[in-house]
Design a protein around this motif. Sequence first.
Motif, PDB file in Angstrom:
ATOM      1  N   ALA A   4       0.908  -1.103  -0.024  1.00  0.00           N
ATOM      2  CA  ALA A   4      -0.242  -0.359  -0.166  1.00  0.00           C
ATOM      3  C   ALA A   4       0.738   1.449  -0.030  1.00  0.00           C
ATOM      4  CB  ALA A   4      -1.391  -0.389   1.345  1.00  0.00           C
ATOM      5  N   ILE A   5       0.958   2.191  -0.614  1.00  0.00           N
ATOM      6  CA  ILE A   5       1.156   3.652  -0.429  1.00  0.00           C
ATOM      7  C   ILE A   5       0.537   5.100  -0.346  1.00  0.00           C
ATOM      8  CG2 ILE A   5       1.586   3.432  -3.510  1.00  0.00           C
ATOM      9  CD1 ILE A   5       3.923   4.918  -3.189  1.00  0.00           C
ATOM     10  N   ALA A   6       0.407   5.537   0.295  1.00  0.00           N
ATOM     11  CA  ALA A   6      -0.137   7.060   0.197  1.00  0.00           C
ATOM     12  C   ALA A   6       0.738   8.288   0.287  1.00  0.00           C
ATOM     13  CB  ALA A   6      -1.227   6.750   1.444  1.00  0.00           C
ATOM     14  N   SER A   7       0.268   9.436   0.206  1.00  0.00           N
ATOM     15  CA  SER A   7       1.266  10.144   0.307  1.00  0.00           C
ATOM     16  C   SER A   7      -0.123  11.774   0.859  1.00  0.00           C
ATOM     17  CB  SER A   7       1.716  10.896  -0.754  1.00  0.00           C
ATOM     18  OG  SER A   7       0.905  11.397  -1.941  1.00  0.00           O
ATOM     19  N   ASP A   8       0.897  12.581   0.787  1.00  0.00           N
ATOM     20  CA  ASP A   8      -0.216  14.165   1.174  1.00  0.00           C
ATOM     21  C   ASP A   8       0.121  15.009  -0.280  1.00  0.00           C
ATOM     22  OD1 ASP A   8       2.364  15.347   1.025  1.00  0.00           O
ATOM     23  OD2 ASP A   8       1.695  16.230   2.971  1.00  0.00           O
ATOM     24  N   HIS A   9      -0.474  15.977  -0.745  1.00  0.00           N
ATOM     25  CA  HIS A   9      -0.164  16.708  -1.765  1.00  0.00           C
ATOM     26  C   HIS A   9       1.600  16.796  -2.270  1.00  0.00           C
ATOM     27  CE1 HIS A   9      -0.565  19.607   1.392  1.00  0.00           C
ATOM     28  NE2 HIS A   9       0.190  20.303   0.637  1.00  0.00           N
ATOM     29  N   ALA A  10       2.422  17.322  -1.322  1.00  0.00           N
ATOM     30  CA  ALA A  10       3.782  17.499  -1.199  1.00  0.00           C
ATOM     31  C   ALA A  10       4.771  16.755  -2.144  1.00  0.00           C
ATOM     32  CB  ALA A  10       4.242  17.774   0.233  1.00  0.00           C
ATOM     33  N   ALA A  11       3.917  15.476  -1.798  1.00  0.00           N
ATOM     34  CA  ALA A  11       4.409  13.675  -2.233  1.00  0.00           C
ATOM     35  C   ALA A  11       3.949  13.770  -3.773  1.00  0.00           C
ATOM     36  CB  ALA A  11       5.182  13.278  -0.710  1.00  0.00           C
ATOM     37  N   PHE A  12       2.812  14.512  -3.798  1.00  0.00           N
ATOM     38  CA  PHE A  12       2.486  13.134  -4.954  1.00  0.00           C
ATOM     39  C   PHE A  12       3.052  12.449  -5.804  1.00  0.00           C
ATOM     40  CE2 PHE A  12       0.227  13.733  -8.940  1.00  0.00           C
ATOM     41  CZ  PHE A  12      -0.698  12.576  -8.715  1.00  0.00           C
ATOM     42  N   ASP A  13       4.355  13.549  -6.368  1.00  0.00           N
ATOM     43  CA  ASP A  13       5.040  13.264  -7.919  1.00  0.00           C
ATOM     44  C   ASP A  13       5.446  11.823  -7.410  1.00  0.00           C
ATOM     45  OD1 ASP A  13       3.950  15.284  -9.453  1.00  0.00           O
ATOM     46  OD2 ASP A  13       5.057  15.969  -8.805  1.00  0.00           O
ATOM     47  N   PHE A  45      -4.321  10.284   5.148  1.00  0.00           N
ATOM     48  CA  PHE A  45      -3.581   9.555   3.704  1.00  0.00           C
ATOM     49  C   PHE A  45      -2.904   8.472   4.602  1.00  0.00           C
ATOM     50  CE2 PHE A  45      -5.603  12.843   1.364  1.00  0.00           C
ATOM     51  CZ  PHE A  45      -6.151  11.803  -0.045  1.00  0.00           C
ATOM     52  N   GLY A  46      -2.136   8.979   5.983  1.00  0.00           N
ATOM     53  CA  GLY A  46      -1.954   7.489   6.773  1.00  0.00           C
ATOM     54  C   GLY A  46      -2.592   7.226   7.164  1.00  0.00           C
ATOM     55  N   TYR A  47      -3.568   7.260   7.651  1.00  0.00           N
ATOM     56  CA  TYR A  47      -4.510   6.603   8.378  1.00  0.00           C
ATOM     57  C   TYR A  47      -5.522   5.487   7.615  1.00  0.00           C
ATOM     58  CZ  TYR A  47      -4.662  10.254  12.327  1.00  0.00           C
ATOM     59  OH  TYR A  47      -4.577  11.688  12.984  1.00  0.00           O
ATOM     60  N   LYS A  48      -5.412   6.080   6.453  1.00  0.00           N
ATOM     61  CA  LYS A  48      -6.426   5.049   5.014  1.00  0.00           C
ATOM     62  C   LYS A  48      -5.007   3.683   5.026  1.00  0.00           C
ATOM     63  CE  LYS A  48      -8.294   7.286   1.791  1.00  0.00           C
ATOM     64  NZ  LYS A  48      -8.551   7.993   0.940  1.00  0.00           N
ATOM     65  N   LEU A  49      -3.853   4.385   5.004  1.00  0.00           N
ATOM     66  CA  LEU A  49      -2.431   3.296   4.402  1.00  0.00           C
ATOM     67  C   LEU A  49      -2.130   2.673   6.001  1.00  0.00           C
ATOM     68  CD1 LEU A  49       0.313   1.928   2.992  1.00  0.00           C
ATOM     69  CD2 LEU A  49       1.635   4.177   4.103  1.00  0.00           C
ATOM     70  N   ALA A  50      -2.580   2.994   6.952  1.00  0.00           N
ATOM     71  CA  ALA A  50      -2.013   1.844   8.947  1.00  0.00           C
ATOM     72  C   ALA A  50      -3.526   1.417   7.941  1.00  0.00           C
ATOM     73  CB  ALA A  50      -2.133   3.510   9.332  1.00  0.00           C
ATOM     74  N   GLU A  51      -4.949   1.459   7.822  1.00  0.00           N
ATOM     75  CA  GLU A  51      -5.498   0.589   8.181  1.00  0.00           C
ATOM     76  C   GLU A  51      -5.876  -0.411   6.994  1.00  0.00           C
ATOM     77  OE1 GLU A  51      -9.081   2.938   7.392  1.00  0.00           O
ATOM     78  OE2 GLU A  51      -9.222   3.598   9.347  1.00  0.00           O
ATOM     79  N   ALA A  52      -4.897  -0.252   6.019  1.00  0.00           N
ATOM     80  CA  ALA A  52      -4.737  -1.030   5.063  1.00  0.00           C
ATOM     81  C   ALA A  52      -3.631  -2.023   5.565  1.00  0.00           C
ATOM     82  CB  ALA A  52      -4.660  -1.066   3.354  1.00  0.00           C
ATOM     83  N   GLY A  54      -3.027  -2.601   8.762  1.00  0.00           N
ATOM     84  CA  GLY A  54      -3.354  -3.418   9.573  1.00  0.00           C
ATOM     85  C   GLY A  54      -4.701  -4.746   9.823  1.00  0.00           C
ATOM     86  N   ASP A  55      -5.148  -4.220   9.007  1.00  0.00           N
ATOM     87  CA  ASP A  55      -6.111  -4.932   8.678  1.00  0.00           C
ATOM     88  C   ASP A  55      -5.693  -6.331   7.756  1.00  0.00           C
ATOM     89  OD1 ASP A  55      -6.651  -4.097   5.857  1.00  0.00           O
ATOM     90  OD2 ASP A  55      -8.673  -3.117   5.851  1.00  0.00           O
ATOM     91  N   GLY A  56      -4.855  -6.136   7.069  1.00  0.00           N
ATOM     92  CA  GLY A  56      -4.340  -7.054   5.899  1.00  0.00           C
ATOM     93  C   GLY A  56      -4.019  -7.548   4.236  1.00  0.00           C
ATOM     94  N   ARG A  57      -4.430  -6.102   4.258  1.00  0.00           N
ATOM     95  CA  ARG A  57      -4.823  -5.855   2.419  1.00  0.00           C
ATOM     96  C   ARG A  57      -3.342  -5.478   1.703  1.00  0.00           C
ATOM     97  NH1 ARG A  57      -8.221  -0.940   1.882  1.00  0.00           N
ATOM     98  NH2 ARG A  57      -8.045  -0.913   4.597  1.00  0.00           N
ATOM     99  N   ALA A  58      -2.756  -4.951   2.395  1.00  0.00           N
ATOM    100  CA  ALA A  58      -1.211  -4.940   2.284  1.00  0.00           C
ATOM    101  C   ALA A  58      -0.396  -5.539   3.452  1.00  0.00           C
ATOM    102  CB  ALA A  58      -1.017  -3.724   2.066  1.00  0.00           C
ATOM    103  N   GLU A  59       0.786  -5.561   2.758  1.00  0.00           N
ATOM    104  CA  GLU A  59       2.298  -6.782   3.330  1.00  0.00           C
ATOM    105  C   GLU A  59       2.946  -5.252   4.086  1.00  0.00           C
ATOM    106  OE1 GLU A  59       3.370 -10.460   2.149  1.00  0.00           O
ATOM    107  OE2 GLU A  59       1.883  -9.840   0.393  1.00  0.00           O
ATOM    108  N   ARG A  60       3.298  -4.346   3.604  1.00  0.00           N
ATOM    109  CA  ARG A  60       3.930  -2.970   4.045  1.00  0.00           C
ATOM    110  C   ARG A  60       3.070  -2.262   2.817  1.00  0.00           C
ATOM    111  NH1 ARG A  60       9.083  -5.768   3.665  1.00  0.00           N
ATOM    112  NH2 ARG A  60       9.112  -7.644   4.806  1.00  0.00           N
ATOM    113  N   GLY A  61       3.656  -1.120   3.781  1.00  0.00           N
ATOM    114  CA  GLY A  61       3.105  -0.044   3.139  1.00  0.00           C
ATOM    115  C   GLY A  61       4.382   1.300   2.903  1.00  0.00           C
TER     116      GLY A  61
END
Length: 149
Positions: A4-13, A45-52, A54-61
């Motif tokens: 899983a990957i997530a960012s804010d606007h500053a790290a979008f690119d 977006f940090g919380y979305k990533l943590a949930e993914a 934490g609930d096993g949808r992703a092995e790493r983030g």
Amino acid sequence: MRIAIASDHAAFDLKARLVETLQSWGHEVLDLGPADDGRVDYPDFGYKLAEAVGDGRAERGVALCGSGIGISIAVNRHPACRCALVSDPYAAALAREHNDANVLAMGARLIGPDMAAACLQTFLVAEFAGGRHAGRVDKLSAPSLEKSA
């Protein structure tokens, strides 16, 4: 591996570049946003990533923001996540080997895309060493800081 990957606007690119890199390495990527570089709040977006993770949808983030600091704090609020902010491959290796980190955080304003890819590659291949580190990592998941005394 599903990452899983997530960012804010500053790290979008940087996020877009790392999504392509991960896919080229054969990983399945769960891109949790944002969808464009419009202003957003990194905790969302940090919380979305943590949930993914934490609930096993992703092995790493992979968590990205301007400095990496804010989003790493947001991710670490989830009890199943151990997010390490790094800026070089050695720190990425230690995050996995000593801390069993399952989320890598980086600051787009502080690290270039080639160094970010090198950190990510190291993070994905390094393994938790266990042994003397296992007890310490267990304390990170303890429900109270009193247990670590």
